[in-house]
Design a protein around this motif. Structure first.
Motif, PDB file in Angstrom:
ATOM      1  N   LEU A  54      35.816  32.543  42.083  1.00  0.00           N
ATOM      2  CA  LEU A  54      36.882  33.304  41.437  1.00  0.00           C
ATOM      3  C   LEU A  54      36.417  34.721  41.099  1.00  0.00           C
ATOM      4  O   LEU A  54      37.107  35.708  41.400  1.00  0.00           O
ATOM      5  N   LEU A  55      35.262  34.835  40.469  1.00  0.00           N
ATOM      6  CA  LEU A  55      34.749  36.156  40.118  1.00  0.00           C
ATOM      7  C   LEU A  55      34.498  36.994  41.367  1.00  0.00           C
ATOM      8  O   LEU A  55      34.749  38.208  41.379  1.00  0.00           O
ATOM      9  N   ALA A  68      36.158  36.756  44.182  1.00  0.00           N
ATOM     10  CA  ALA A  68      37.462  37.160  44.700  1.00  0.00           C
ATOM     11  C   ALA A  68      38.030  38.329  43.897  1.00  0.00           C
ATOM     12  O   ALA A  68      38.610  39.264  44.458  1.00  0.00           O
ATOM     13  N   ILE A  69      37.869  38.271  42.570  1.00  0.00           N
ATOM     14  CA  ILE A  69      38.322  39.381  41.722  1.00  0.00           C
ATOM     15  C   ILE A  69      37.534  40.644  42.046  1.00  0.00           C
ATOM     16  O   ILE A  69      38.093  41.741  42.161  1.00  0.00           O
ATOM     17  N   ALA A  96      32.851  33.775  48.294  1.00  0.00           N
ATOM     18  CA  ALA A  96      34.009  34.670  48.222  1.00  0.00           C
ATOM     19  C   ALA A  96      33.786  35.936  49.037  1.00  0.00           C
ATOM     20  O   ALA A  96      34.720  36.456  49.665  1.00  0.00           O
ATOM     21  N   GLY A 128      42.320  39.257  47.781  1.00  0.00           N
ATOM     22  CA  GLY A 128      41.492  38.990  46.603  1.00  0.00           C
ATOM     23  C   GLY A 128      42.308  38.454  45.447  1.00  0.00           C
ATOM     24  O   GLY A 128      41.883  37.539  44.742  1.00  0.00           O
ATOM     25  N   ALA A 129      43.503  39.020  45.233  1.00  0.00           N
ATOM     26  CA  ALA A 129      44.365  38.556  44.149  1.00  0.00           C
ATOM     27  C   ALA A 129      44.811  37.113  44.390  1.00  0.00           C
ATOM     28  O   ALA A 129      44.813  36.281  43.464  1.00  0.00           O
ATOM     29  N   THR A 152      43.271  34.861  46.301  1.00  0.00           N
ATOM     30  CA  THR A 152      42.100  33.989  46.201  1.00  0.00           C
ATOM     31  C   THR A 152      41.684  33.787  44.757  1.00  0.00           C
ATOM     32  O   THR A 152      41.178  32.715  44.387  1.00  0.00           O
ATOM     33  N   SER A 153      41.913  34.782  43.915  1.00  0.00           N
ATOM     34  CA  SER A 153      41.599  34.645  42.490  1.00  0.00           C
ATOM     35  C   SER A 153      42.462  33.568  41.850  1.00  0.00           C
ATOM     36  O   SER A 153      41.971  32.733  41.077  1.00  0.00           O
ATOM     37  N   SER A 154      43.767  33.582  42.156  1.00  0.00           N
ATOM     38  CA  SER A 154      44.649  32.562  41.592  1.00  0.00           C
ATOM     39  C   SER A 154      44.280  31.180  42.120  1.00  0.00           C
ATOM     40  O   SER A 154      44.315  30.184  41.389  1.00  0.00           O
ATOM     41  N   GLY A 162      41.337  30.349  42.963  1.00  0.00           N
ATOM     42  CA  GLY A 162      40.094  30.018  42.264  1.00  0.00           C
ATOM     43  C   GLY A 162      40.331  29.470  40.875  1.00  0.00           C
ATOM     44  O   GLY A 162      39.625  28.558  40.423  1.00  0.00           O
TER      45      GLY A 162
END
Length: 392
Positions: free
Chosen positions: A62-63, A65-66, A116, A334-335, A337-339, A341
């Motif tokens: 997650l981090l 991806a952000i 990521a 990235g956004a 993938t963050s969600s 994650g």
């Protein structure tokens, strides 16, 4: 052959480098853990620690991806893509050489970040480099690398575990990282003849449809992670199916290889959102099957449906996001993938609590299917907005 496979501007070499990167970043740094889980549960860890390690890995993902959202310059994208390759090597080999719990936690966290870099940044590099007017079909081939990543790492683990321990398997996987990662390191390099920073695309705005996509992809992340972490143990826990868990995981990988190519070709003809909705419903069915039957065929079908949909959903969402934000595909990738994650972090935590309380997976699978169904409803109600961006 050299002009094709070692030409940094050739579509074949670009896609192959992307697939190799996915095998390293997704197969070794993430899915190999699931493949080796039954052996590690028997000799090394318990189910609670396994769930914790999964969440830690997804938190690192997650981090990462952000972080990828803020990588604007091509040189920095390539730098962190290469750092991701190096991370995947060291965080893999340490699992075969050390059994300290703290080191494992740190390793799985850092591995998530590296994963990521290869998934999000690597996929954006591939999408930017490919020379096609519409890249949907080509990106379907690229994302088939997720299926290859599961199948390749699982087959390697099976061969190694026949005569060796899970520790040796991690060391062999680290060697695989060196072999495949070196090719990706070489091909996905900066090319002075192409200025990727000036790639033009459709104007991008953060509107309601984008928010719906991000939320829906969160529910897909929840739907993915339970089976992605526990599937072999879920199958092994069903009366009469003990020992079939490893076969189910191999089927996940094999069914995932063609899934992106098939589903993204259908998306090209019938619209990405329509195909996403179908895949999500099939994924929900795969989640619920182990609750209602002990039939071997149906439970193996569940594994096939899982592999044949969750991998395609990754490709479908990231490809759609890349097209919506085509001037900077890494941003919306990235956004999204963050969600995804966040869903991967939340799900193992509630899964551990429910498994420990009820001593089975049923309540976990019910809740997971319900969350995914919410995503289906919300996306269905907003699906017409897709055509504001692309009629693909």
């Amino acid at each position: 052959m050299r002009e094709i496979f070692f030409n940094r501007e050739n579509n074949v070499s670009i896609i192959l480098a992307g697939i190799f990167a996915l095998i390293v970043g997704m197969g070794v740094a993430r899915f190999a853990f699931t493949s080796l889980l039954p052996s590690m549960l028997e000799h090394r860890i318990d189910i609670s620690f396994a769930g914790l390690l999964a969440s830690i890995n997804y938190f690192g993902y997650l981090l990462g991806a952000i972080f990828a959202i803020f990588l604007k310059e091509l040189s920095k994208k390539i730098l962190f893509f290469r750092i991701g390759l190096i991370i995947c090597f060291f965080t893999t080999i340490v699992l075969g050489l050390n059994t300290n719990d703290f080191i494992w936690i740190v390793s799985r966290f850092i591995a998530g970040f590296g994963s990521a870099m290869l998934m999000v940044v690597g996929s954006s590099l591939v999408m930017s480099r490919l020379k096609f007017e519409d890249k949907t079909k080509a990106m379907g081939i690229h994302f088939s690398g997720i299926g290859f990543s599961i199948a390749v790492t699982d087959i390697i683990n099976r061969v190694v575990l026949q005569n060796n321990t899970w520790e040796k398997a991690w060391i062999i996987l680290a060697i695989l990282v060196i072999i495949l990662g070196s090719y990706s390191f070489y091909i996905l390099n900066e090319q002075k003849s192409i200025n990727f920073n000036k790639i033009k695309g459709k104007p991008f705005k953060f509107d309601l449809f984008v928010i719906v996509l991000i939320f829906t992809y969160f529910t897909v992340g929840v739907g993915f992670v339970i089976q992605g972490t526990f599937l072999p143990d879920i199958i092994n826990s069903i009366k009469g199916l003990e020992g079939f868990g490893s076969i189910s995981w191999l089927l996940v990988g094999l069914s995932g290889i063609p899934s992106c190519i098939i589903w993204m070709r259908l998306a090209y003809s019938f619209g990405s959102v329509n195909i996403i909705l179908i895949c999500m419903l099939l994924l929900i069915a795969s989640i619920l099957i182990p609750i209602y039957t002990t039939n071997l065929f149906l439970n193996l079908l569940s594994a096939i449906l899982y592999g044949g949909t969750f991998i395609a959903l990754v490709g479908l969402f990231l490809n759609l996001g890349g097209k919506i934000a085509s001037s900077n595909p890494a941003f919306l990738m990235g956004a999204l993938t963050s969600s995804y994650g966040v869903g991967q972090i939340v799900a193992p935590l509630y899964a551990i609590a429910l498994i420990e309380k009820y001593k089975n997976y049923d309540s976990t699978l019910y809740l997971t299917a319900f969350i995914m169904f919410l995503g289906v409803i919300i996306l269905f109600l907003n699906k017409k907005k897709e055509y504001l961006y692309a009629n693909n």
